[in-house]
Design a protein around this motif. Structure first.
Motif, PDB file in Angstrom:
ATOM      1  N   ASN A  29      44.632  31.027  35.842  1.00 46.37           N
ATOM      2  CA  ASN A  29      43.348  31.684  36.091  1.00 46.37           C
ATOM      3  C   ASN A  29      43.462  32.654  37.272  1.00 46.37           C
ATOM      4  O   ASN A  29      42.976  33.785  37.215  1.00 46.37           O
ATOM      5  CB  ASN A  29      42.265  30.630  36.344  1.00 46.37           C
ATOM      6  N   ALA A  30      44.127  32.224  38.332  1.00 45.39           N
ATOM      7  CA  ALA A  30      44.338  33.097  39.489  1.00 45.39           C
ATOM      8  C   ALA A  30      45.194  34.303  39.109  1.00 45.39           C
ATOM      9  O   ALA A  30      44.950  35.428  39.563  1.00 45.39           O
ATOM     10  CB  ALA A  30      44.991  32.315  40.630  1.00 45.39           C
ATOM     11  N   GLY A  31      46.188  34.087  38.265  1.00 45.77           N
ATOM     12  CA  GLY A  31      47.003  35.197  37.777  1.00 45.77           C
ATOM     13  C   GLY A  31      46.188  36.201  36.990  1.00 45.77           C
ATOM     14  O   GLY A  31      46.383  37.416  37.098  1.00 45.77           O
ATOM     15  N   HIS A  32      45.261  35.702  36.183  1.00 44.36           N
ATOM     16  CA  HIS A  32      44.365  36.586  35.418  1.00 44.36           C
ATOM     17  C   HIS A  32      43.514  37.426  36.373  1.00 44.36           C
ATOM     18  O   HIS A  32      43.381  38.642  36.190  1.00 44.36           O
ATOM     19  CB  HIS A  32      43.483  35.731  34.501  1.00 44.36           C
ATOM     20  N   ILE A  33      42.988  36.801  37.391  1.00 45.85           N
ATOM     21  CA  ILE A  33      42.178  37.515  38.380  1.00 45.85           C
ATOM     22  C   ILE A  33      43.026  38.541  39.132  1.00 45.85           C
ATOM     23  O   ILE A  33      42.579  39.668  39.377  1.00 45.85           O
ATOM     24  CB  ILE A  33      41.502  36.522  39.343  1.00 45.85           C
ATOM     25  N   LEU A  34      44.254  38.182  39.478  1.00 49.36           N
ATOM     26  CA  LEU A  34      45.162  39.133  40.131  1.00 49.36           C
ATOM     27  C   LEU A  34      45.402  40.345  39.236  1.00 49.36           C
ATOM     28  O   LEU A  34      45.356  41.489  39.697  1.00 49.36           O
ATOM     29  CB  LEU A  34      46.488  38.457  40.475  1.00 49.36           C
ATOM     30  N   GLY A  35      45.645  40.120  37.957  1.00 49.39           N
ATOM     31  CA  GLY A  35      45.840  41.224  37.025  1.00 49.39           C
ATOM     32  C   GLY A  35      44.627  42.131  36.945  1.00 49.39           C
ATOM     33  O   GLY A  35      44.753  43.366  36.963  1.00 49.39           O
ATOM     34  N   ILE A  36      43.455  41.528  36.877  1.00 48.09           N
ATOM     35  CA  ILE A  36      42.212  42.309  36.837  1.00 48.09           C
ATOM     36  C   ILE A  36      42.062  43.117  38.120  1.00 48.09           C
ATOM     37  O   ILE A  36      41.680  44.296  38.089  1.00 48.09           O
ATOM     38  CB  ILE A  36      40.996  41.379  36.618  1.00 48.09           C
ATOM     39  N   ALA A  37      42.364  42.493  39.252  1.00 44.36           N
ATOM     40  CA  ALA A  37      42.242  43.196  40.542  1.00 44.36           C
ATOM     41  C   ALA A  37      43.185  44.387  40.604  1.00 44.36           C
ATOM     42  O   ALA A  37      42.795  45.477  41.056  1.00 44.36           O
ATOM     43  CB  ALA A  37      42.523  42.225  41.689  1.00 44.36           C
ATOM     44  N   LEU A  38      44.427  44.213  40.154  1.00 45.61           N
ATOM     45  CA  LEU A  38      45.377  45.328  40.145  1.00 45.61           C
ATOM     46  C   LEU A  38      44.899  46.444  39.213  1.00 45.61           C
ATOM     47  O   LEU A  38      44.942  47.624  39.566  1.00 45.61           O
ATOM     48  CB  LEU A  38      46.762  44.844  39.722  1.00 45.61           C
ATOM     49  N   LEU A  39      44.453  46.061  38.031  1.00 42.16           N
ATOM     50  CA  LEU A  39      43.978  47.046  37.059  1.00 42.16           C
ATOM     51  C   LEU A  39      42.772  47.803  37.593  1.00 42.16           C
ATOM     52  O   LEU A  39      42.774  49.031  37.687  1.00 42.16           O
ATOM     53  CB  LEU A  39      43.623  46.350  35.741  1.00 42.16           C
ATOM     54  N   PHE A  40      41.741  47.080  37.958  1.00 41.73           N
ATOM     55  CA  PHE A  40      40.491  47.710  38.393  1.00 41.73           C
ATOM     56  C   PHE A  40      40.670  48.440  39.717  1.00 41.73           C
ATOM     57  O   PHE A  40      40.160  49.543  39.903  1.00 41.73           O
ATOM     58  CB  PHE A  40      39.398  46.645  38.492  1.00 41.73           C
ATOM     59  N   GLY A  41      41.432  47.827  40.614  1.00 41.99           N
ATOM     60  CA  GLY A  41      41.665  48.448  41.916  1.00 41.99           C
ATOM     61  C   GLY A  41      42.440  49.743  41.830  1.00 41.99           C
ATOM     62  O   GLY A  41      42.278  50.633  42.671  1.00 41.99           O
ATOM     63  N   ALA A  42      43.281  49.875  40.831  1.00 41.53           N
ATOM     64  CA  ALA A  42      44.046  51.117  40.661  1.00 41.53           C
ATOM     65  C   ALA A  42      43.301  52.133  39.822  1.00 41.53           C
ATOM     66  O   ALA A  42      43.401  53.342  40.055  1.00 41.53           O
ATOM     67  CB  ALA A  42      45.402  50.806  40.032  1.00 41.53           C
ATOM     68  N   ILE A  43      42.540  51.661  38.847  1.00 42.27           N
ATOM     69  CA  ILE A  43      41.913  52.597  37.911  1.00 42.27           C
ATOM     70  C   ILE A  43      40.659  53.247  38.499  1.00 42.27           C
ATOM     71  O   ILE A  43      40.375  54.406  38.221  1.00 42.27           O
ATOM     72  CB  ILE A  43      41.648  51.915  36.549  1.00 42.27           C
ATOM     73  N   VAL A  44      39.919  52.539  39.321  1.00 40.11           N
ATOM     74  CA  VAL A  44      38.679  53.113  39.868  1.00 40.11           C
ATOM     75  C   VAL A  44      38.948  54.337  40.750  1.00 40.11           C
ATOM     76  O   VAL A  44      38.275  55.364  40.581  1.00 40.11           O
ATOM     77  CB  VAL A  44      37.827  52.044  40.595  1.00 40.11           C
ATOM     78  N   PRO A  45      39.921  54.307  41.670  1.00 45.30           N
ATOM     79  CA  PRO A  45      40.171  55.538  42.436  1.00 45.30           C
ATOM     80  C   PRO A  45      40.571  56.720  41.549  1.00 45.30           C
ATOM     81  O   PRO A  45      40.150  57.853  41.784  1.00 45.30           O
ATOM     82  CB  PRO A  45      41.315  55.152  43.380  1.00 45.30           C
ATOM     83  N   LEU A  46      41.363  56.447  40.518  1.00 42.50           N
ATOM     84  CA  LEU A  46      41.735  57.524  39.598  1.00 42.50           C
ATOM     85  C   LEU A  46      40.513  58.025  38.830  1.00 42.50           C
ATOM     86  O   LEU A  46      40.323  59.235  38.673  1.00 42.50           O
ATOM     87  CB  LEU A  46      42.827  57.055  38.633  1.00 42.50           C
ATOM     88  N   ASP A  47      39.670  57.112  38.382  1.00 42.19           N
ATOM     89  CA  ASP A  47      38.443  57.516  37.686  1.00 42.19           C
ATOM     90  C   ASP A  47      37.527  58.328  38.588  1.00 42.19           C
ATOM     91  O   ASP A  47      36.916  59.309  38.156  1.00 42.19           O
ATOM     92  CB  ASP A  47      37.695  56.287  37.158  1.00 42.19           C
ATOM     93  N   LEU A  48      37.425  57.921  39.845  1.00 43.94           N
ATOM     94  CA  LEU A  48      36.597  58.684  40.790  1.00 43.94           C
ATOM     95  C   LEU A  48      37.163  60.087  40.996  1.00 43.94           C
ATOM     96  O   LEU A  48      36.409  61.056  41.115  1.00 43.94           O
ATOM     97  CB  LEU A  48      36.472  57.936  42.117  1.00 43.94           C
ATOM     98  N   ARG A  49      38.478  60.208  41.003  1.00 43.19           N
ATOM     99  CA  ARG A  49      39.097  61.536  41.099  1.00 43.19           C
ATOM    100  C   ARG A  49      38.787  62.355  39.846  1.00 43.19           C
ATOM    101  O   ARG A  49      38.512  63.555  39.918  1.00 43.19           O
ATOM    102  CB  ARG A  49      40.623  61.406  41.293  1.00 43.19           C
ATOM    103  N   LEU A  50      38.794  61.695  38.677  1.00 45.81           N
ATOM    104  CA  LEU A  50      38.436  62.389  37.442  1.00 45.81           C
ATOM    105  C   LEU A  50      36.983  62.850  37.458  1.00 45.81           C
ATOM    106  O   LEU A  50      36.636  63.851  36.828  1.00 45.81           O
ATOM    107  CB  LEU A  50      38.669  61.482  36.225  1.00 45.81           C
ATOM    108  N   LEU A  51      36.146  62.122  38.189  1.00 44.57           N
ATOM    109  CA  LEU A  51      34.744  62.509  38.328  1.00 44.57           C
ATOM    110  C   LEU A  51      34.551  63.654  39.318  1.00 44.57           C
ATOM    111  O   LEU A  51      33.465  64.212  39.412  1.00 44.57           O
ATOM    112  CB  LEU A  51      33.896  61.305  38.746  1.00 44.57           C
ATOM    113  N   GLY A  52      35.592  63.984  40.080  1.00 46.10           N
ATOM    114  CA  GLY A  52      35.512  65.128  40.979  1.00 46.10           C
ATOM    115  C   GLY A  52      35.656  64.816  42.454  1.00 46.10           C
ATOM    116  O   GLY A  52      35.645  65.733  43.275  1.00 46.10           O
TER     117      GLY A  52
END
Length: 161
Positions: A29-52
């Motif tokens: 379960n902790a591994g699943h949360i770690l994976g989600i954190a890595l995914l979301f933590g990396a994708i949101v800054p890129l998405d914000l850059r895509l937003l301008g």
């Protein structure tokens, strides 16, 4: 037939051990949360850059740094999530929250693939600091929304009957 496959999955010996273990299930379960954190933590800054946002940071540079982290997080989340699913496969497969989560993840991955095959995406990798096209802004907004929904529906699974 699907019920039989799901029943066989949750009755595999290593899955039954995972279900009974005091430590293995919480660690998965902790591994699943770690994976989600890595995914979301990396994708949101890129998405914000895509937003301008952060136009001084080229999309190409940001994506070369963050996409491998996001992909690693996705693979960890899928692997650990698959193990969590296997513990109660029949129950989870029947839950509306799980079904919606799966569809939302599929939509998020489709959004990523459509963005990455676009000619504008290849052009953005040239490290220019131009304003993102409308297609990027829509993809970024959809990505943030879809991944957020996947997290919310995933959490709702724990509270569903």
């Amino acid at each position: 037939m699907l019920t039989d496959v799901l029943g066989d999955l949750q009755n595999l010996s290593f899955v039954m051990e995972l279900r009974r273990s005091r430590w293995a299930y919480p660690l998965v379960n902790a591994g699943h949360i770690l994976g989600i954190a890595l995914l979301f933590g990396a994708i949101v800054p890129l998405d914000l850059r895509l937003l301008g946002l952060w136009r001084s940071v080229p999309i190409g540079t940001l994506s070369r740094v963050l996409l491998p982290v996001a992909l690693s997080g996705l693979l960890i989340a899928i692997a650990m999530g698959g193990l969590l699913f296997a513990v109660r496969a029949e129950k989870y497969a029947a839950m509306a929250f799980f079904q919606i989560k799966a569809l939302v993840i599929l939509a998020a991955l489709t959004n990523v693939m459509l963005l990455h095959i676009a000619a504008e995406w290849r052009a953005s990798q040239a490290d220019t600091d131009v304003a993102p096209p409308l297609r990027f802004r829509v993809a970024g907004l959809m990505s943030i929304g879809l991944w957020t929904c996947a997290i919310v529906f995933g959490r709702m699974i724990a509270y569903a009957e």
